[in-house]
Design a protein around this motif. Structure first.
Motif, short mmCIF file in Angstrom:
data_model
loop_
_atom_site.label_atom_id
_atom_site.label_comp_id
_atom_site.label_asym_id
_atom_site.label_seq_id
_atom_site.Cartn_x
_atom_site.Cartn_y
_atom_site.Cartn_z
N ASP A 131 0.84 -1.20 0.00
CA ASP A 131 0.00 0.00 0.00
C ASP A 131 0.87 1.25 0.00
O ASP A 131 0.63 2.21 -0.72
CB ASP A 131 -0.91 -0.03 1.23
N ARG A 132 1.94 1.19 0.80
CA ARG A 132 2.85 2.33 0.84
C ARG A 132 3.65 2.45 -0.46
O ARG A 132 3.93 3.54 -0.93
CB ARG A 132 3.82 2.20 2.03
N ILE A 133 4.02 1.28 -1.03
CA ILE A 133 4.77 1.31 -2.29
C ILE A 133 3.94 1.93 -3.40
O ILE A 133 4.44 2.68 -4.23
CB ILE A 133 5.19 -0.13 -2.70
N LEU A 134 2.64 1.62 -3.39
CA LEU A 134 1.77 2.09 -4.47
C LEU A 134 1.25 3.51 -4.21
O LEU A 134 0.46 4.03 -4.99
CB LEU A 134 0.59 1.13 -4.64
N VAL A 153 10.49 -9.17 -6.10
CA VAL A 153 9.09 -8.76 -5.94
C VAL A 153 8.51 -9.30 -4.63
O VAL A 153 7.83 -8.59 -3.91
CB VAL A 153 8.25 -9.23 -7.14
N THR A 154 8.79 -10.55 -4.34
CA THR A 154 8.11 -11.17 -3.19
C THR A 154 8.81 -10.90 -1.86
O THR A 154 8.15 -10.82 -0.84
CB THR A 154 8.02 -12.70 -3.36
N VAL A 155 10.12 -10.79 -1.89
CA VAL A 155 10.86 -10.59 -0.64
C VAL A 155 11.48 -9.19 -0.59
O VAL A 155 11.27 -8.43 0.35
CB VAL A 155 11.98 -11.65 -0.47
N GLY A 156 12.21 -8.86 -1.64
CA GLY A 156 12.98 -7.61 -1.65
C GLY A 156 12.11 -6.38 -1.46
O GLY A 156 12.39 -5.55 -0.59
N ILE A 157 11.05 -6.26 -2.25
CA ILE A 157 10.25 -5.04 -2.20
C ILE A 157 9.54 -4.87 -0.86
O ILE A 157 9.68 -3.84 -0.21
CB ILE A 157 9.28 -4.95 -3.40
N PRO A 158 8.79 -5.89 -0.39
CA PRO A 158 8.12 -5.68 0.91
C PRO A 158 9.10 -5.43 2.06
O PRO A 158 8.90 -4.51 2.85
CB PRO A 158 7.37 -7.00 1.14
N ILE A 159 10.18 -6.23 2.09
CA ILE A 159 11.13 -6.04 3.18
C ILE A 159 11.85 -4.71 3.02
O ILE A 159 12.06 -3.97 3.99
CB ILE A 159 12.14 -7.22 3.23
N GLY A 160 12.21 -4.40 1.78
CA GLY A 160 12.86 -3.13 1.51
C GLY A 160 11.99 -1.96 1.94
O GLY A 160 12.45 -0.98 2.54
N MET A 161 10.71 -2.09 1.64
CA MET A 161 9.77 -1.02 2.01
C MET A 161 9.70 -0.88 3.53
O MET A 161 9.68 0.24 4.05
CB MET A 161 8.39 -1.38 1.44
N LEU A 162 9.66 -2.01 4.21
CA LEU A 162 9.63 -1.96 5.68
C LEU A 162 10.90 -1.30 6.20
O LEU A 162 10.85 -0.47 7.11
CB LEU A 162 9.47 -3.36 6.26
N LEU A 163 12.04 -1.66 5.61
CA LEU A 163 13.30 -1.06 6.03
C LEU A 163 13.27 0.44 5.81
O LEU A 163 13.70 1.23 6.64
CB LEU A 163 14.46 -1.67 5.24
N TRP A 164 12.74 0.82 4.64
CA TRP A 164 12.69 2.24 4.30
C TRP A 164 11.78 2.99 5.26
O TRP A 164 12.10 4.07 5.74
CB TRP A 164 12.21 2.38 2.85
#
Lengths: 348, 539, 347
Positions: B115-118, B302-313
């Motif tokens: 949701d935050r990424i989009l 897509v499945t790991v990097g983006i969600p985890i990256g977003m959380l890190l960010w």
């Protein structure tokens, strides 16, 4: 296929074990048995022939084609071979007929030809009426026949068999050996058959390759290797040969701890060496040398008796079982055979 | 054929008893309560809540969403598993040890990060909006599609996990028997994947059931599914019998794949071959190496990097983590420790019970063994709310029950109730593949029953057991629906804490806590690595 | 049964019991301890510090379980109902009011009139003392100041069905939380037929509705919609975040029905284990001190006690035209209303 030739094949199997310097030839139409104890490298050799494993050095040729060598590795699918596995590796989810159809489908046969061929091979191994059965519905013997049919149906130029009968009982094994032998003769298809069972090897083979410790010990016809073993290992692994030290007296006569033994050594200049003497070459005789009876085992119709003399043990057949601890006199009545290549072997 | 000793029967029965008491009784209690209203037996609860036209629509939409999530999981998961186990893909061991991370992140949080990424902060959302010519918000624009995708992103590791496990324990000679005349492609389809089918189907079943009973994700993307019906039934009518009754269609739906899977595995055609210690046969990828590497990398990004990256960010600097553990002077650290403790305890008990039940099933006749397997999957089909209320009604009574209900034991029981079926499956499947002869060899040698079990059978099924432990542990760490209902006053788990923060837009704290949870779940793996120097591949 | 077998059973039981024992912290035991059990639906981030303060003042240990109406779980009210036969909880602090009335009707509450409740208006108190209201939120229209001007906004909730607003605003689905309460209030005020007609039109205008007031706020802040119906506390988050939003109160003209104000409510559970401490906790929660802190917090709760000085961003009861509501009657209509709305919004 004309013939299969292995030259000085080498492969490291594990940090402590390698197959090395393996060379032999399988002639067209012949059944060659790779014989040796467990872990001698015979199955590994078979896998290298199949192309399942690569080789580190040496060369494997099929006809004119080099299939394995340094930098060359023809994949199993392109070797035109097939294989029967020790665990048979029959696919549990396929009916008998499907097992054959599955391997044959890529062969580019018309559907009708394919089904005819499948029927022929199922018939050949006597499974025509079990074509709709799954592996778990088949008996041990039927499973082995099915595995064989699956290997044959693709009409390969070489069939490899890795102890396919190791799980079968003795009588079934005998029957299946005959069948394999007769199918092999009928199809004139070369086979390489791995076993650790010397009886099986003797019964099946045109040629036997005896292996030990990753190396070839002796190559020859069953009779060759049985009667004229090259060294102590072959002599003891095939049958219960007695091995004893002998010194040349004159002509073909050698002096041994069991008295004089005839050994047609030819005029090769040897003065002493290890002799192998089959148990049946020894006989109880009043002129013989005295031995102490250690134990006897019944062998069906006769007894195999272990005796000792001067700290060495020997085997001999006898019609009755002598008491343990009693003394009997033995004499060599058959010929011995001079062994080669052992460390304590022939001297000049 | 029955080859079981007395001690196997007795210990297995004790384990079964524990399973009935802990896992089945609460849901059974709730289920039977639905027939009883005002001390009369009847179907009132069902009449009230079932068979409305609307519900058929919801059930249909549920099936569509769950099946799509399963289809996506299979579409990506099976090739991923195959490539990381059976091919010469570069870095496959590394890939094989990180794919399951999304399983640790609660599904709600996966949607949260997407949701935050989009959002407007990044170009992806506006670009998609433009592409689909949307006026309103992106989220909620394609409810069923979005629900399917997010449920897939949350649960796909289950398919990979079980497929990898099936592939890596498959006897390579099944393939080798075909390589002489069958192309790799046909071999892969006809033998390798075919023999792995029970594993694949089990993975798909798990995804299906999870997708079926999840309401957080569909609710967020405005997909109307049946799980929401149960949720709102609980949440608005406060008639718990009616709510349980409304869950029955969901349970029935969940039973379909469980039954299918039983049939598949019941037939000896698929009876899993004995455990092999031979390494899987590696199929060279040749010119597909680079495309395959690309596929796996992009998939993991897509499945790991983006969600985890977003959380890190979102979490930002170290201060967020410190702050998250200490929001407004109140520590979240005890919550993290509670979560770790109870999830670990539940995982341990699940593996122990699963081991004894599994050995009983493995040594029993087909009918018995099949029934044990089926029963062990049953509690899995019930939604968290039903389990939670069932636990309250069953355990909240004076006497000995009180000790359990007012202590953290109830949380452990709750975790077991929800996730032990996993352990039972993984452990049971592993034990079935241990040849009884190994144990009999020890028996003949005079080794006692328990040393035999632990030294031989359990030891040989150890990989299945550690896998089961880790899965129950991970799922326990993220559990929310049941914990909310039975967590004893004064004890809070990490997900409860995280969810109490979500509403207040402490994005950085929520992200930081989530990452701490992920870190905690990875802890056993890291410790294992440090202790042995080996990478523990989850197989 | 052989000795070996018996030993094996003992070890299975032993191992299992051991693992349980390992994790059993000393939570068991009766009500002898100086503690009180609180179930709290007001966000933990706001309530926890207040609870700690109470512990410090009185030396009573508060064992709390937190929940939030917006979280997607089957929450504390279900737990209270499940525990009905053997209550575990002493005090329930609800962040709204209708479920409180439901609990009272189900017979789960026991009356307690706190001396601190004297200055709370009678509308926000149960006449029999089963519950007492405090710190309220109000339903508001949040709008994006970049997209629409205040004077263009609808002034009554009844205007939202006007076709010109279609796709321009959003609401949370009226199946849970304060939006559900709001819907029930409309059913009570308008009567069943009119309300059903209204919601049919509203549904045609907004579609499914989103999953909570927080999302309404976020979507309006993002500019996805021009305005939306939400709560004062959610709107304040956007304000603190610096988003281009502002709020306006609906139906606040003297001839309109008034703005809906939803108070927190606190109550004592019948048969709870620590009734004396429960009273002390309720007294504390109803103190001026707590209301003032809540007003000053991020959730800008509207104080109900007379004479509390609130910061500027907090509206007070005398600044708005608060709707006059009989929560008992709302509780009567809420279930059939929700059933109707479920058919409408959940399909």
């Amino acid at each position: 296929m004309a013939r299969l030739e292995l030259s000085q094949v080498k492969r490291k199997i594990s940090p402590r074990f390698m197959v090395e310097d393996v060379s032999f030839v399988v002639d067209a139409g012949a059944l060659t048995v790779l014989l040796g104890p467990s872990g001698c490298g015979k199955s590994s050799t078979l896998r290298m022939i199949a192309g399942l494993d690569k080789i580190d050095a040496g060369k494997i040729q099929m006809g004119e084609r080099t299939v394995s060598a340094e930098g060359i590795h023809v994949s199993p699918g392109e070797r035109n071979v097939s294989m029967v596995f020790q665990n048979l590796a029959l696919w549990p989810h396929m009916r008998a007929v499907k097992q054959l159809r599955f391997v044959l489908k890529g062969a580019g046969l018309a559907r009708k030809d394919r089904e005819t061929r499948i029927a022929r091979y199922l018939d050949m191994v006597g499974l025509s009426d079990r074509r709709r059965s799954y592996p778990h519905q088949l008996s041990g013997g039927e499973l082995q026949r099915l595995a064989l049919a699956r290997a044959l149906v693709v009409e390969p130029s070489l069939v490899l068999l890795d102890e396919p009968l190791s799980a079968a009982d003795r009588s079934l094994r005998g029957r299946l050996q005959k069948e394999i032998r007769s199918i092999q003769k009928q199809l004139e298809i070369p086979m390489v058959y791995v076993t650790h069972d010397q009886e099986e090897a003797l019964a099946l083979a045109d040629r036997i390759v005896v292996m030990q410790g990753g190396r070839v010990e002796q190559i020859g016809t069953p009779r060759d290797v049985y009667e004229r073993p090259k060294n102590r290992f072959v002599a003891t692994f095939l049958g219960s040969n007695n091995v004893l030290q002998g010194t040349k007296r004159e002509g073909d006569f050698f002096d041994t701890v069991l008295g004089p033994v005839v050994c047609p050594a030819g005029d090769n200049g040897l003065t002493s060496g290890l002799l192998s003497l089959r148990p049946e070459a020894l006989s109880v005789h009043e002129d013989g040398v005295e031995c102490v009876v250690e134990a006897s085992t019944y062998q069906g119709g006769r007894w195999l008796t272990t005796v000792s003399r001067e700290g060495q043990y020997f085997m001999v057949f006898s019609a009755v079982a002598p008491d343990a601890g009693s003394r009997i006199r033995l004499q060599a009545v058959g010929e011995g055979f001079l062994l080669q290549g052992d460390e304590d072997g022939p001297g000049t | 054929m029955s080859r079981r000793s007395k001690s196997v029967v007795i210990s297995g029965s004790v384990a079964m008893g524990a399973f009935f008491l802990i896992c089945l009784l609460p849901v059974a209690y709730m289920f039977f309560a639905t027939f009883e209203s005002d001390s009369e037996i009847g179907f009132d609860a069902y009449k009230k809540v079932l068979f409305q036209a609307r519900q058929w629509t919801l059930l249909w939409q549920t099936a569509v969403v769950a099946l799509s999530a399963v289809a996506l999981s299979l579409l990506f998961g099976v090739p991923f598993a195959y490539l990381t186990v059976k091919s010469d893909l570069p870095l496959r061991r590394f890939f094989g040890s990180i794919y399951f991370i999304p399983l640790i992140v609660p599904p709600y949080m996966i949607v949260f990060s997407w949701d935050r990424i989009l959002s407007e902060r990044f170009p992806l959302g506006p670009w998609l909006k433009e592409m689909f010519e949307l006026k309103g918000a992106l989220i909620g624009a394609f409810p069923l599609t979005a629900a399917s995708i997010f449920l897939f992103l949350s649960y796909f590791p289950l398919v990979i996990l079980l497929t990898r496990s099936a592939l890596s324990t498959q006897d390579p000679s099944f393939e080798e028997a075909g390589v002489f005349s069958v192309s790799e492609k046909r071999l892969r389809r006809g033998v390798t994947l075919r023999l792995a089918l029970p594993g694949i189907v089990t993975g798909a079943t798990f995804v299906f059931i999870f997708a079926l009973s999840n309401y957080g994700v569909p609710n967020m993307v405005q997909a109307n599914v049946y799980a929401l019906e149960v949720f709102y039934q609980f949440k608005t009518a406060y008639d718990q019998d009616a709510a349980t009754a409304s869950a029955v269609p969901l349970v029935l739906l969940a039973l379909i794949p469980i039954l299918f899977q039983r049939i598949l595995e019941g037939g000896r055609r698929y009876s899993s071959p004995r455990i092999t210690n031979r390494e899987p046969r590696i199929v060279p990828l040749g010119r597909w190496r680079i495309p395959a590497l690309l596929f796996v990398t992009v998939f993991l990004i897509v499945t790991v990097g983006i969600p985890i990256g977003m959380l890190l960010w979102l979490a930002g600097g170290i201060s967020s983590y410190r702050g998250a553990l200490d929001v407004e002077g109140l520590g979240a650290l005890p919550d993290l420790l509670s979560s770790l403790k109870y999830a670990a305890a539940a995982a341990t008990v699940a593996v122990i019970i699963g081991a004894f039940m599994g050995i009983l099933a493995a040594r029993s006749r087909k009918l018995v063994s099949g029934s044990i397997d089926f029963l062990s999957m049953l509690p899995f089909a019930f939604p968290a709310g039903v389990v939670g209320i069932g636990l309250i009604r069953l355990w909240n009574r004076p006497g000995i029950f009180d000790v359990v209900y007012t202590s953290s034991a109830i949380l452990i029981i709750g975790f077991l109730c929800r996730f032990a079926p996993f352990a039972f499956r993984a452990v049971g499947a592993g034990l079935k593949r241990v040849d009884p002869a190994f144990e009999e060899a020890a028996e003949v040698a005079g080794v006692g029953a328990f040393r035999r079990l632990f030294g031989v059978s359990f030891r040989m099924a150890l990989s299945g057991m550690s896998c089961a432990w880790i899965i129950v542990f991970i799922l326990g760490l993220g559990e929310l629906g049941m914990s909310r209902l039975v967590s004893p006053p004064g004890i809070q788990t990490m997900p409860l804490r995280i969810f109490s923060l979500i509403h207040w837009q402490y994005d950085n704290y929520v992200a930081a806590l989530c990452l701490l949870l992920v870190g905690a779940a990875l802890l056993p793996l890291v410790l294992f690595y440090l202790a042995t120097g080996k990478k523990l591949e989850i197989r | 049964m052989g000795l070996r077998t018996r030993r094996s059973i003992v070890s299975v039981l032993g191992v299992t019991a051991f693992v349980f024992a390992l994790t059993l912290s000393g939570c068991g035991g009766g009500g002898e301890k100086n503690e009180v059990v609180l179930y709290c639906s007001l966000d933990q981030v706001f309530s926890e510090t207040l609870i700690k303060e109470f512990e410090k003042q009185t030396g009573i240990t508060v064992k709390a379980q937190y929940d939030q109406e917006a979280t997607k779980t089957t929450g504390l009210v279900n737990r209270l109902i499940g525990e009905k036969d053997n209550p575990r909880c002493d005090v329930y602090w609800n962040n709204e009011i209708v479920l409180t009335v439901l609990l009272k009707n189900k017979g789960l509450l026991t009356p307690y009139v706190s001396s601190n409740a004297a200055t709370i208006p009678a509308t926000f108190k149960d006449q029999d003392g089963y519950w007492t209201g405090l710190a309220a939120r109000s339903r508001v229209l949040i709008y994006n100041t970049n997209k629409i001007k205040k004077e263009d906004l609808p002034t009554s909730i009844l205007d939202l069905t006007d076709p010109k607003w279609k796709d321009r605003f959003t609401i949370a689905r009226p199946l849970a939380g304060t939006t559900r309460t709001h819907a029930a209030v409309l059913f009570e005020k308008l009567g069943k037929e009119k309300a059903e007609d209204y919601f049919r039109k509203l549904q045609a205008s907004v579609g499914r509705g989103v999953d909570g007031n927080a999302r309404v706020m976020r979507m309006v802040a993002n500019g996805d919609y021009e305005f939306g119906l939400t709560d004062t506390d959610d709107a304040n988050i956007a304000r603190l975040n610096g988003d281009p939003v502002d709020i306006t109160f609906l139906d606040s003209a003297p001839d309109q029905m008034g703005t809906l104000v939803i108070p927190n409510s606190v109550m004592m559970i019948k048969g709870g284990p620590n009734s004396e401490n429960a009273k002390k906790l309720i007294d504390y929660i109803l103190s001026n001190e707590v209301e003032e802190k809540l007003a000053r917090g991020k959730s800008v709760q509207i104080p109900l006690h007379e004479g509390i000085v609130a910061p500027d961003e907090v509206v007070t009861l005398d600044e708005i035209h608060a709707m006059d509501i009989d929560f008992e009657r709302v509780a009567e209509v809420i279930e059939p209303a929700t059933e109707f709305l479920r058919d409408l919004f959940l399909k």
